[in-house]
Design a protein around this motif. Structure first.
Motif, PDB file in Angstrom:
ATOM      1  N   VAL A  25       0.840  -1.197   0.000  1.00 10.93           N
ATOM      2  CA  VAL A  25       0.000   0.000   0.000  1.00 10.93           C
ATOM      3  C   VAL A  25       0.881   1.256   0.000  1.00 10.93           C
ATOM      4  O   VAL A  25       1.542   1.577   0.984  1.00 10.93           O
ATOM      5  N   ASN A  48      -5.507   4.475  -2.643  1.00 13.87           N
ATOM      6  CA  ASN A  48      -6.912   4.691  -2.298  1.00 13.87           C
ATOM      7  C   ASN A  48      -7.499   6.030  -2.762  1.00 13.87           C
ATOM      8  O   ASN A  48      -8.613   6.357  -2.381  1.00 13.87           O
ATOM      9  N   ILE A  69      -7.894   0.405  -3.451  1.00 14.23           N
ATOM     10  CA  ILE A  69      -8.357  -0.107  -2.150  1.00 14.23           C
ATOM     11  C   ILE A  69      -9.226   0.896  -1.399  1.00 14.23           C
ATOM     12  O   ILE A  69      -9.658   0.630  -0.288  1.00 14.23           O
ATOM     13  N   MET A 156     -13.502  -8.383   0.463  1.00 16.35           N
ATOM     14  CA  MET A 156     -12.525  -7.574   1.176  1.00 16.35           C
ATOM     15  C   MET A 156     -13.179  -7.010   2.424  1.00 16.35           C
ATOM     16  O   MET A 156     -14.377  -6.729   2.431  1.00 16.35           O
ATOM     17  N   MET A 158     -12.222  -4.660   6.352  1.00 17.96           N
ATOM     18  CA  MET A 158     -11.293  -4.018   7.287  1.00 17.96           C
ATOM     19  C   MET A 158     -11.833  -4.185   8.697  1.00 17.96           C
ATOM     20  O   MET A 158     -12.973  -3.817   8.972  1.00 17.96           O
ATOM     21  N   MET A 198      -3.892  -5.818   7.487  1.00 21.49           N
ATOM     22  CA  MET A 198      -3.054  -4.658   7.220  1.00 21.49           C
ATOM     23  C   MET A 198      -1.811  -4.768   8.119  1.00 21.49           C
ATOM     24  O   MET A 198      -1.626  -5.785   8.770  1.00 21.49           O
ATOM     25  N   SER A 199      -1.007  -3.709   8.172  1.00 21.90           N
ATOM     26  CA  SER A 199       0.243  -3.793   8.951  1.00 21.90           C
ATOM     27  C   SER A 199       0.027  -4.299  10.376  1.00 21.90           C
ATOM     28  O   SER A 199       0.785  -5.126  10.870  1.00 21.90           O
ATOM     29  N   ARG A 214      -2.975  -6.320   2.709  1.00 15.99           N
ATOM     30  CA  ARG A 214      -2.682  -4.975   2.189  1.00 15.99           C
ATOM     31  C   ARG A 214      -1.807  -4.267   3.213  1.00 15.99           C
ATOM     32  O   ARG A 214      -2.288  -3.857   4.258  1.00 15.99           O
ATOM     33  N   ILE A 215      -0.514  -4.171   2.918  1.00 13.34           N
ATOM     34  CA  ILE A 215       0.426  -3.666   3.913  1.00 13.34           C
ATOM     35  C   ILE A 215       1.097  -2.383   3.448  1.00 13.34           C
ATOM     36  O   ILE A 215       1.722  -2.354   2.383  1.00 13.34           O
ATOM     37  N   GLY A 216       0.944  -1.333   4.255  1.00 12.36           N
ATOM     38  CA  GLY A 216       1.532  -0.042   3.922  1.00 12.36           C
ATOM     39  C   GLY A 216       2.676   0.330   4.842  1.00 12.36           C
ATOM     40  O   GLY A 216       3.850   0.199   4.500  1.00 12.36           O
ATOM     41  N   SER A 217       2.343   0.811   6.035  1.00 13.89           N
ATOM     42  CA  SER A 217       3.354   1.399   6.919  1.00 13.89           C
ATOM     43  C   SER A 217       4.480   0.447   7.317  1.00 13.89           C
ATOM     44  O   SER A 217       5.617   0.874   7.490  1.00 13.89           O
TER      45      SER A 217
HETATM   46  C1  LIG Z   1      -4.098   2.405   4.209  1.00 18.16           C
HETATM   47  C2  LIG Z   1      -4.770   1.111   3.981  1.00 18.16           C
HETATM   48  C3  LIG Z   1      -4.108  -0.109   4.219  1.00 18.16           C
HETATM   49  C4  LIG Z   1      -2.692  -0.210   4.757  1.00 18.16           C
HETATM   50  O1  LIG Z   1      -2.587   0.285   6.048  1.00 18.16           O
HETATM   51  P1  LIG Z   1      -1.262   0.044   6.936  1.00 18.16           P
HETATM   52  O2  LIG Z   1      -1.769   0.045   8.325  1.00 18.16           O
HETATM   53  O3  LIG Z   1      -0.352   1.177   6.642  1.00 18.16           O
HETATM   54  O4  LIG Z   1      -0.673  -1.258   6.543  1.00 18.16           O
HETATM   55  C5  LIG Z   1      -4.785  -1.275   3.940  1.00 18.16           C
HETATM   56  N1  LIG Z   1      -6.046  -1.262   3.470  1.00 18.16           N
HETATM   57  C6  LIG Z   1      -6.712  -0.127   3.230  1.00 18.16           C
HETATM   58  C7  LIG Z   1      -8.086  -0.206   2.695  1.00 18.16           C
HETATM   59  C8  LIG Z   1      -6.101   1.102   3.474  1.00 18.16           C
HETATM   60  O5  LIG Z   1      -6.788   2.217   3.244  1.00 18.16           O
END
Ligand SMILES: *Cc1c(COP(=O)(O)O)cnc(C)c1O
Length: 227
Positions: A25, A48, A69, A156, A158, A198-199, A214-217
């Motif tokens: 991400v 996103n 996403i 999907m 969250m 996620m992270s 879905r991994i960002g930070s």
């Molecule tokens: C930002 C985001 C992520 C990633 O988030 P992190 O906590 O940084 O890994 C994953 N999924 C969605 C839908 C997001 O908006």
């Protein structure tokens, strides 16, 4: 070794062991960061915001698989339809119909995931269970809507933003159950993807049956502003 390389090596080993796909991400991060991740082998990136995604896409290699996403407005589908690989956040029939319309113009089948609202927070988007089964019924079972240019390939979700592991686990388990029950009903091989984690919660998501995280930070470092 850079932060990104070290993080990627650790995460990709964990994911390989469980056959889990990684979406990196890259929202809010510059194209240089994406290029660096690309250079070490990452091909799937998640964004996103439509405008941000479109701006980045033209500057980066064409074999990147772009995942949208975020929350997608119907009037913005046309901007990402030509190149998007998978839209994770489909949360209405209206949006499905628009994606189908744009796919038709391009003669391209667009991959989609139905987003399910599993968290406690009202602010998060997604279908509830009834709305989900209505779409499944119409699209896969009765086939009263024909979407020749859409592929619904999975779900999907969250989880709630909380430190309570049990809450998160029960939300992931719920999504996994929906995924399993749909698979039993429709017996369609293409409905495989379960995008959750996620992270902060991806190991738990994988333990609950996720096959795409879905991994960002954790890869790119903290974001300087909240998206
Ligand atoms: C930002 C985001 C992520 C990633 O988030 P992190 O906590 O940084 O890994 C994953 N999924 C969605 C839908 C997001 O908006």
């Amino acid at each position: 070794m850079s932060f990104l390389i070290e993080a990627y090596n650790n995460i990709s080993q964990e994911l390989a062991a469980t056959n889990t796909a990684l979406v990196a991400v890259s929202k809010t991060k510059p194209v240089e960061d994406i290029q660096q991740a690309y250079n070490i082998g990452v091909r799937d990136f998640g964004e996103n915001y439509v405008q941000e995604l479109a701006d980045k896409q033209i500057q980066l290699p064409t074999d990147i698989r772009w995942h949208f996403i975020g929350h997608l407005q119907t009037n913005k589908v046309k901007y990402i339809a030509p190149f998007v690989y998978l839209i994770h956040g489909v949360d209405s029939e209206k949006l499905l119909l628009e994606i189908n319309k744009q796919g038709k113009k391009l003669n391209k089948r667009i991959n989609c995931l139905l987003q399910i609202h599993i968290a406690k927070e009202e602010t998060k988007f997604g279908l509830n269970e009834d709305e989900l089964f209505q779409i499944i019924q119409k699209y896969f079972i009765e086939k009263t809507i024909t979407l020749d240019f859409v592929n619904i390939v999975g779900l999907m979700g969250m989880a709630s933003f909380t430190d309570n592991k049990e809450t998160i686990q029960s939300e992931f388990n719920f999504l996994k159950q929906l995924h399993t029950s749909i698979n039993e009903q429709i017996k369609n091989d293409s409905f495989r993807v379960l995008s959750m984690g996620m992270s902060g919660d991806y190991p738990l998501a994988i333990a609950c049956g996720s096959n795409m995280v879905r991994i960002g930070s954790l890869l790119f470092g903290e974001r300087s502003y909240h998206h």
